[in-house]
Design a protein around this motif. Sequence first.
Motif, short mmCIF file in Angstrom:
data_model
loop_
_atom_site.label_atom_id
_atom_site.label_comp_id
_atom_site.label_asym_id
_atom_site.label_seq_id
_atom_site.Cartn_x
_atom_site.Cartn_y
_atom_site.Cartn_z
N GLY A 26 11.56 5.38 -13.25
CA GLY A 26 12.32 5.39 -11.80
C GLY A 26 11.96 4.20 -11.40
N THR A 27 13.18 3.46 -10.71
CA THR A 27 12.29 2.16 -10.62
C THR A 27 12.88 1.85 -9.10
OG1 THR A 27 15.13 1.39 -10.47
CG2 THR A 27 12.75 0.00 -12.49
N ALA A 28 11.59 1.31 -7.97
CA ALA A 28 11.98 1.16 -6.67
C ALA A 28 11.40 -0.25 -5.73
CB ALA A 28 10.55 2.85 -5.95
N PRO A 29 11.87 -0.32 -4.82
CA PRO A 29 10.78 -1.92 -4.63
C PRO A 29 9.33 -2.08 -4.19
CG PRO A 29 12.11 -0.64 -2.53
CD PRO A 29 12.17 0.34 -4.05
N ALA A 30 9.08 -2.58 -4.68
CA ALA A 30 6.96 -2.43 -5.08
C ALA A 30 6.64 -2.63 -4.03
CB ALA A 30 6.84 -4.24 -5.64
N ALA A 31 6.54 -3.15 -2.59
CA ALA A 31 5.93 -3.14 -1.14
C ALA A 31 6.43 -0.84 -1.17
CB ALA A 31 6.79 -2.99 -0.06
N LYS A 32 6.60 -0.42 -1.24
CA LYS A 32 7.20 0.92 -1.50
C LYS A 32 6.18 2.02 -2.23
CE LYS A 32 10.34 0.62 1.38
NZ LYS A 32 10.28 0.82 2.93
N LEU A 33 5.61 1.42 -3.46
CA LEU A 33 4.73 2.64 -4.27
C LEU A 33 2.89 1.36 -3.89
CD1 LEU A 33 6.65 1.70 -7.15
CD2 LEU A 33 5.85 3.76 -6.18
N PRO A 34 2.47 2.14 -4.07
CA PRO A 34 2.04 3.66 -4.62
C PRO A 34 3.11 4.93 -4.19
CG PRO A 34 0.01 3.46 -4.84
CD PRO A 34 1.03 1.72 -3.64
N LEU A 35 3.14 5.71 -5.03
CA LEU A 35 3.90 7.29 -3.93
C LEU A 35 2.26 7.19 -2.82
CD1 LEU A 35 6.56 9.26 -6.26
CD2 LEU A 35 6.51 7.62 -4.18
N ARG A 36 1.98 7.98 -2.34
CA ARG A 36 1.81 8.90 -1.37
C ARG A 36 1.31 10.73 -1.22
NH1 ARG A 36 2.99 5.64 3.97
NH2 ARG A 36 2.28 3.84 2.99
N THR A 37 0.96 11.10 -1.51
CA THR A 37 0.34 12.61 -1.29
C THR A 37 0.80 13.07 -0.30
OG1 THR A 37 -1.70 12.67 -0.58
CG2 THR A 37 -1.42 12.83 -3.23
N THR A 38 1.56 12.46 0.81
CA THR A 38 2.06 13.19 1.67
C THR A 38 3.23 12.20 2.21
OG1 THR A 38 1.45 10.94 3.03
CG2 THR A 38 -0.05 12.79 3.43
N ASP A 39 3.52 12.31 1.05
CA ASP A 39 5.76 11.82 0.63
C ASP A 39 6.02 12.76 0.15
OD1 ASP A 39 5.27 8.92 0.96
OD2 ASP A 39 4.70 8.50 -0.84
N GLN A 40 6.83 13.11 -0.02
CA GLN A 40 7.78 14.82 0.02
C GLN A 40 9.33 13.73 -1.01
OE1 GLN A 40 9.31 16.35 3.60
NE2 GLN A 40 8.01 18.27 2.98
N ALA A 41 9.92 14.94 -1.84
CA ALA A 41 10.67 14.15 -2.41
C ALA A 41 11.97 14.87 -2.29
CB ALA A 41 10.45 14.36 -3.64
N MET A 42 13.08 14.27 -2.60
CA MET A 42 14.74 15.12 -2.42
C MET A 42 15.23 14.93 -3.52
SD MET A 42 16.26 16.22 -0.26
CE MET A 42 16.29 16.35 1.09
#
Length: 123
Positions: free
Chosen positions: A71-87
């Motif tokens: 997956g590609t995402a804006p670099a400022a949004k990574l890394p993912l956090r364990t508090t994130d959720q995914a749809m």
Amino acid sequence: MPSYPYGETVRILRTGTSPGRDPRGQPLPGPDESFDLKGCVVTPRVETPQVGGSQQQERDTVIVGWTIYGGTAPAAKLPLRTTDQAMIRGVKCQITGEPGDWGRSPFTGTRGPLQFAADRVTG
């Protein structure tokens, strides 16, 4: 990070830092900072049945969530956090454990995929 041409888009649901508290002292929800991971490989993750148990005898497979690669995402949004959720495929999921970063290939120098597990949110 690789993006797979026929991959799926996974929406990462993220809430920003709380701007303060309400009159009752409860934290106010932060701003929506959600974003899309495009070109992901989404695979089902199964629960390993107990050896000799009924699931193994009956050959039942229990899907407990998904493993997502790439997956590609804006670099400022990574890394993912364990508090994130995914749809994922219209289902809200909790990111389980620490997301993994495969780093760079020692042969090509290209970035490896991001990998994370997601479980359905229940209750």
